[in-house]
Enzyme design. Structure first.
Site, PDB file in Angstrom:
ATOM      1  N   SER A   1       0.665  -1.246   0.035  1.00 47.81           N
ATOM      2  CA  SER A   1       0.092   0.132  -0.043  1.00 47.81           C
ATOM      3  C   SER A   1       0.979   1.318  -0.063  1.00 47.81           C
ATOM      4  CB  SER A   1      -0.718  -0.002   1.177  1.00 47.81           C
ATOM      5  OG  SER A   1      -1.360   1.402   1.500  1.00 47.81           O
TER       6      SER A   1
ATOM      7  N   TYR B   1      -1.832  -1.251  10.545  1.00 48.48           N
ATOM      8  CA  TYR B   1      -1.591  -1.185   9.142  1.00 48.48           C
ATOM      9  C   TYR B   1      -0.493  -0.657   8.470  1.00 48.48           C
ATOM     10  CZ  TYR B   1      -3.893  -0.973   4.284  1.00 48.48           C
ATOM     11  OH  TYR B   1      -4.031  -0.946   2.993  1.00 48.48           O
TER      12      TYR B   1
HETATM   13  P1  NAI Z   1     -11.598  -5.461   0.109  1.00 45.81           P
HETATM   14  O1  NAI Z   1     -12.280  -5.509   1.593  1.00 45.81           O
HETATM   15  O2  NAI Z   1     -12.591  -5.326  -1.051  1.00 45.81           O
HETATM   16  O3  NAI Z   1     -11.079  -7.190  -0.270  1.00 45.81           O
HETATM   17  C1  NAI Z   1     -10.259  -7.714   0.713  1.00 45.81           C
HETATM   18  C2  NAI Z   1     -10.592  -9.306   0.755  1.00 45.81           C
HETATM   19  O4  NAI Z   1      -9.751 -10.019   1.567  1.00 45.81           O
HETATM   20  C3  NAI Z   1     -11.845  -9.555   1.172  1.00 45.81           C
HETATM   21  O5  NAI Z   1     -12.789 -10.249   0.110  1.00 45.81           O
HETATM   22  C4  NAI Z   1     -11.933 -10.292   2.447  1.00 45.81           C
HETATM   23  O6  NAI Z   1     -13.127 -11.247   2.755  1.00 45.81           O
HETATM   24  C5  NAI Z   1     -10.525 -10.750   2.279  1.00 45.81           C
HETATM   25  N1  NAI Z   1     -10.280 -11.082   3.702  1.00 45.81           N
HETATM   26  C6  NAI Z   1      -9.860 -10.210   4.755  1.00 45.81           C
HETATM   27  N2  NAI Z   1      -9.616 -10.907   5.830  1.00 45.81           N
HETATM   28  C7  NAI Z   1      -9.620 -12.093   5.693  1.00 45.81           C
HETATM   29  C8  NAI Z   1      -9.335 -13.261   6.185  1.00 45.81           C
HETATM   30  N3  NAI Z   1      -9.032 -13.402   7.635  1.00 45.81           N
HETATM   31  N4  NAI Z   1      -9.067 -14.381   5.594  1.00 45.81           N
HETATM   32  C9  NAI Z   1      -9.416 -14.602   4.400  1.00 45.81           C
HETATM   33  N5  NAI Z   1      -9.697 -13.690   3.688  1.00 45.81           N
HETATM   34  C10 NAI Z   1      -9.734 -12.463   4.291  1.00 45.81           C
HETATM   35  O7  NAI Z   1     -10.218  -4.801   0.025  1.00 45.81           O
HETATM   36  P2  NAI Z   1      -9.414  -4.364  -1.003  1.00 45.81           P
HETATM   37  O8  NAI Z   1      -9.454  -2.871  -1.146  1.00 45.81           O
HETATM   38  O9  NAI Z   1      -9.737  -4.999  -2.323  1.00 45.81           O
HETATM   39  O10 NAI Z   1      -7.975  -4.681  -0.336  1.00 45.81           O
HETATM   40  C11 NAI Z   1      -7.150  -5.654  -0.849  1.00 45.81           C
HETATM   41  C12 NAI Z   1      -5.817  -5.603  -0.585  1.00 45.81           C
HETATM   42  O11 NAI Z   1      -5.219  -4.341  -1.179  1.00 45.81           O
HETATM   43  C13 NAI Z   1      -5.493  -5.297   1.031  1.00 45.81           C
HETATM   44  O12 NAI Z   1      -4.300  -6.080   1.246  1.00 45.81           O
HETATM   45  C14 NAI Z   1      -5.514  -3.918   1.199  1.00 45.81           C
HETATM   46  O13 NAI Z   1      -5.064  -3.576   2.307  1.00 45.81           O
HETATM   47  C15 NAI Z   1      -4.938  -3.525  -0.065  1.00 45.81           C
HETATM   48  N6  NAI Z   1      -4.920  -2.043  -0.344  1.00 45.81           N
HETATM   49  C16 NAI Z   1      -6.144  -1.360  -0.750  1.00 45.81           C
HETATM   50  C17 NAI Z   1      -6.223  -0.083  -1.007  1.00 45.81           C
HETATM   51  C18 NAI Z   1      -7.570   0.296  -1.402  1.00 45.81           C
HETATM   52  O14 NAI Z   1      -7.570   1.709  -1.586  1.00 45.81           O
HETATM   53  N7  NAI Z   1      -8.655  -0.565  -1.679  1.00 45.81           N
HETATM   54  C19 NAI Z   1      -5.004   0.654  -1.194  1.00 45.81           C
HETATM   55  C20 NAI Z   1      -3.815   0.080  -0.654  1.00 45.81           C
HETATM   56  C21 NAI Z   1      -3.755  -1.285  -0.364  1.00 45.81           C
END
Ligand code: NAI
Length: 248
Positions: A139, A152
């Protein structure tokens, strides 16, 4: 974006049910790859149950469940050539004094330690094949403060260090590991920013040089490139997709 090299390759994606991970799964399926998809949530309707997909429900903080999910996926689709360590969650932007030990440990287990477990589970088979690519989700919070809270930001900085060391230790054995550092990507993780009149989302867009949020497919596009042979000389680095956030 069209590549000719992913057909029949196996890709493992964590965080596959939503946002960026879901886009990565769809992007690789569209390239005719086979995908082991792991998430704590059930398979979303947009992902059809086909022989190309091994969807495994598992909590990435549960070592036993996570390794069992990986083994089940590998049995179905074979050793992954590409791993996208994408599962993660936010910490409510809490400073350290508002973060208790349980919350700290849970955030690090989800965002950081899950990447270590996935890596150590699949790396031995990759080394036998002398080929493996890791795309680890960091990130902008892995490079500067302010993109999250104490836990985080610590986890995302650690992911970058872990990925560099992973690459350094195994680059001469056919392994490549890189990080992506997204900025403001419109996913369910950031739903709170769009709630109400969307004041927070508008503020974030205004603070971003490109003056907008990105869609998750923009991160998936970079993932395809980083996983491809076109990126063969790109090792141990961090690629921002942040609309210019870090240039300020
Ligand atoms: P999101 O919330 O849409 O997707 C995250 C996914 O990870 C979800 O499907 C969730 O069920 C799964 N997850 C969370 N905890 C879990 C666990 N304990 N076991 C199994 N699955 C688990 O979020 P997004 O935005 O797609 O984030 C994906 C990655 O990108 C993350 O690592 C986040 O930190 C990173 N990120 C996102 C940004 C954004 O602006 N959306 C910016 C920078 C990084």
């Amino acid at each position: 974006m069209q590549f000719d090299e992913f057909t029949g390759q196996t890709v493992l994606v964590t965080g596959a049910a939503s946002g960026i991970g879901l886009e990565q799964v769809q992007a690789f399926l569209a390239q005719h790859a086979r995908v082991i998809a792991i998430d704590i949530q059930p398979r979303p309707g947009v992902l059809a149950a086909t022989e190309q997909l091994s969807y495994q429900v598992a909590d990435v903080t549960d070592v036993t469940a996570l390794t069992a999910a990986i083994h089940a996926g590998v049995q179905q689709l074979g050793t992954p050539a590409i791993v996208c360590n994408t599962a993660g969650k936010l910490d409510g932007y809490r400073p350290t004094l508002e973060t208790n030990l349980a919350a700290w440990q849970d955030l690090l287990a989800t965002d950081l330690t899950s990447q270590f477990i996935v890596t150590n589970t699949v790396l031995p088979a990759m080394l036998k094949q002398q080929h493996g690519v890791f795309v680890n989700m960091a990130s902008i919070a892995g490079l500067v403060a302010g993109g999250g809270g104490a836990a985080y930001t610590a986890a995302k900085h650690a992911i970058i260090g872990y990925t560099k060391q992973l690459d350094l230790d195994y680059a001469d054995q056919g392994i490549r590991a890189n990080c992506i550092a997204p900025g403001a990507i419109e996913t369910p993780m950031n739903a709170a920013d769009f709630a109400g009149d969307g004041h927070m989302a508008k503020w974030v867009a205004g603070e971003t040089p490109a003056k907008r949020w990105a869609k998750p497919h923009e991160v998936a596009d970079l993932t395809l490139f980083l996983a491809s042979r076109h990126a063969d000389y790109i090792h141990g680095t961090v690629m921002p997709v942040d609309g210019g956030w870090l240039e300020k």
